[in-house]
Every structure is written in structure tokens, then in C-alpha cells.
Scaffold this motif. Structure first.
Motif, short mmCIF file in Angstrom:
data_model
loop_
_atom_site.label_atom_id
_atom_site.label_comp_id
_atom_site.label_asym_id
_atom_site.label_seq_id
_atom_site.Cartn_x
_atom_site.Cartn_y
_atom_site.Cartn_z
N SER A 191 40.40 32.18 10.33
CA SER A 191 39.03 32.31 10.85
C SER A 191 38.43 31.00 11.35
O SER A 191 37.76 31.00 12.39
CB SER A 191 38.12 32.93 9.78
N PRO A 192 38.63 29.86 10.67
CA PRO A 192 38.06 28.61 11.22
C PRO A 192 38.62 28.23 12.59
O PRO A 192 37.94 27.54 13.36
CB PRO A 192 38.43 27.56 10.17
N TYR A 193 39.83 28.66 12.92
CA TYR A 193 40.39 28.37 14.24
C TYR A 193 39.63 29.09 15.35
O TYR A 193 39.72 28.73 16.51
CB TYR A 193 41.88 28.73 14.30
N PHE A 194 38.90 30.14 14.98
CA PHE A 194 38.09 30.89 15.94
C PHE A 194 36.62 30.53 15.84
O PHE A 194 35.76 31.26 16.32
CB PHE A 194 38.30 32.39 15.74
N GLY A 195 36.31 29.44 15.16
CA GLY A 195 34.95 28.94 15.09
C GLY A 195 34.12 29.42 13.93
O GLY A 195 32.91 29.19 13.90
N ALA A 196 34.72 30.08 12.97
CA ALA A 196 33.95 30.59 11.83
C ALA A 196 33.76 29.49 10.77
O ALA A 196 34.65 28.67 10.56
CB ALA A 196 34.67 31.78 11.20
N SER A 197 32.61 29.50 10.15
CA SER A 197 32.36 28.58 9.05
C SER A 197 33.12 29.06 7.81
O SER A 197 33.68 30.16 7.81
CB SER A 197 30.87 28.50 8.75
N GLN A 198 33.07 28.26 6.76
CA GLN A 198 33.77 28.66 5.53
C GLN A 198 33.15 29.92 4.93
O GLN A 198 33.87 30.79 4.43
CB GLN A 198 33.74 27.52 4.52
N ILE A 199 31.84 30.05 5.02
CA ILE A 199 31.17 31.22 4.47
C ILE A 199 31.52 32.46 5.29
O ILE A 199 31.82 33.52 4.74
CB ILE A 199 29.65 30.98 4.41
N MET A 200 31.51 32.32 6.62
CA MET A 200 31.87 33.45 7.47
C MET A 200 33.34 33.82 7.29
O MET A 200 33.69 35.01 7.30
CB MET A 200 31.58 33.13 8.94
N ALA A 201 34.21 32.84 7.13
CA ALA A 201 35.63 33.11 6.91
C ALA A 201 35.82 33.87 5.61
O ALA A 201 36.63 34.81 5.53
CB ALA A 201 36.42 31.81 6.88
N THR A 202 35.08 33.50 4.58
CA THR A 202 35.15 34.20 3.30
C THR A 202 34.65 35.63 3.45
O THR A 202 35.24 36.57 2.92
CB THR A 202 34.33 33.46 2.24
N PHE A 203 33.56 35.80 4.19
CA PHE A 203 33.00 37.13 4.43
C PHE A 203 34.00 38.02 5.17
O PHE A 203 34.23 39.18 4.79
CB PHE A 203 31.69 37.00 5.22
N LEU A 204 34.61 37.50 6.23
CA LEU A 204 35.59 38.27 7.00
C LEU A 204 36.83 38.61 6.17
O LEU A 204 37.36 39.72 6.26
CB LEU A 204 36.00 37.50 8.25
N ALA A 205 37.27 37.65 5.35
CA ALA A 205 38.42 37.92 4.49
C ALA A 205 38.09 38.99 3.45
O ALA A 205 38.93 39.85 3.15
CB ALA A 205 38.87 36.64 3.80
N ALA A 206 36.87 38.97 2.91
CA ALA A 206 36.48 39.98 1.93
C ALA A 206 36.38 41.36 2.56
O ALA A 206 36.77 42.37 1.94
CB ALA A 206 35.16 39.58 1.28
N ILE A 207 35.87 41.44 3.79
CA ILE A 207 35.84 42.73 4.49
C ILE A 207 37.26 43.25 4.69
O ILE A 207 37.55 44.42 4.44
CB ILE A 207 35.11 42.60 5.85
N THR A 208 38.14 42.38 5.14
CA THR A 208 39.53 42.77 5.36
C THR A 208 40.18 43.24 4.07
O THR A 208 40.87 44.26 4.05
CB THR A 208 40.32 41.60 5.97
N LEU A 209 39.96 42.48 2.99
CA LEU A 209 40.51 42.88 1.69
C LEU A 209 40.01 44.25 1.27
O LEU A 209 40.76 45.07 0.76
CB LEU A 209 40.10 41.87 0.62
#
Length: 153
Positions: A45-63
Motif C-alpha cells: 500500500s505505501p508504494y501506491f501512496g497510502a499512509s501507514q494508517i491507510m495501509a493498515t485499514f486496507l489490509a484489515a478490510i482485505t483480511l
């Protein structure tokens, strides 16, 4: 090389928590895979410009979504996957550094790190809820369309 370390460590930690929570043995590989998928989403996610909080949010949705799908496929509760799958995302080191800052008298640093820890924990909780909501909405739409098809015939 760091990618492989992250993947292997997330697989091991997720599988270990599956064992800790007495997940059936036949589900262990899928439980480990959920943790790896979450870690990959978090890492990319950070490679696409997401912050650490947004990356965590996206990973949690995926999980959450993967856990819901696997729970239907393997006929076990989705918590078998989602609870152990979030373990690699938990901000334990940041919480430790926050407490260490408070102990060392750096109150501003402690408050900053504590706020970041709470935001990451909120992102995990919100992502899990969002994933369940998306899956429930999708399941309702599919059921409604199936019901319309059976009434039409």
C-alpha cells in the motif's frame, strides 16, 4: 530480501496464533495464508501512496473479506481467520515505544506515539467491520438477485 522475511514471519505468527486459539488443524494453512495476504497488502500500500494508517485499514478490510470467504469455503467461523490474521498488523512496537517515552520523561513523544497507536488500532477495527459490512451487502445483493430469478421462472 526483507519481503521474504516479512512473509515468513507473518506466516509463522499467524499460524502460531491459530494454534493458540485451537483452530482446527485442517484450517491452519488457510489461517497462515490470511496473515500473509494481509501483510502483503500492508506492505504494498505505501508504494501506491497510502499512509501507514491507510495501509493498515486496507489490509484489515482485505483480511476481513478473505476471512469471510474462507469461512464459507471451509465451514468454520470467520473469527478463526480474522483474529489470528490481524496479528502481524498490531502496532505492538509503537505502543512499546510510547510507554518507553513516558517512562523516560518525553511526554510529547509519548503522546504522539500513543495517538499513532490508537489510530492504527482504530484502523484495524474499522477495517474488520468494513470488510464484514461489504461482504454482508454483497451477500444480500446476490441473494436478492437469486430470489428474483427463481420468482421469474
Amino acid at each position: 530480501m526483507a519481503w521474504w522475511h516479512g512473509i515468513i514471519l507473518s506466516l509463522c505468527s499467524t499460524t502460531a496464533y491459530c494454534l493458540l486459539f485451537n483452530v482446527p488443524v485442517r484450517v491452519l494453512p488457510a489461517g497462515g495464508a490470511v496473515g500473509v495476504i494481509g501483510w502483503i497488502v500492508f506492505s504494498l500500500s505505501p508504494y501506491f501512496g497510502a499512509s501507514q494508517i491507510m495501509a493498515t485499514f486496507l489490509a484489515a478490510i482485505t483480511l476481513s473479506l478473505v476471512s469471510q470467504i474462507l469461512s464459507i469455503y471451509m465451514r468454520v467461523p470467520s473469527t478463526n481467520f480474522s483474529i489470528s490474521g490481524i496479528i502481524p498488523l498490531v502496532p505492538g512496537s509503537i505502543a512499546y515505544k510510547a510507554m518507553l517515552s513516558f517512562v523516560n520523561g518525553d511526554n510529547l513523544g509519548g503522546i504522539t506515539l500513543s495517538t499513532q497507536t490508537f489510530l492504527l488500532a482504530g484502523a484495524i477495527a474499522s477495517g474488520l467491520i468494513m470488510g464484514v459490512s461489504i461482504f454482508s451487502l454483497w451477500k444480500g445483493i446476490v441473494m436478492r438477485n437469486a430470489l428474483k430469478r427463481t420468482k421469474a421462472n
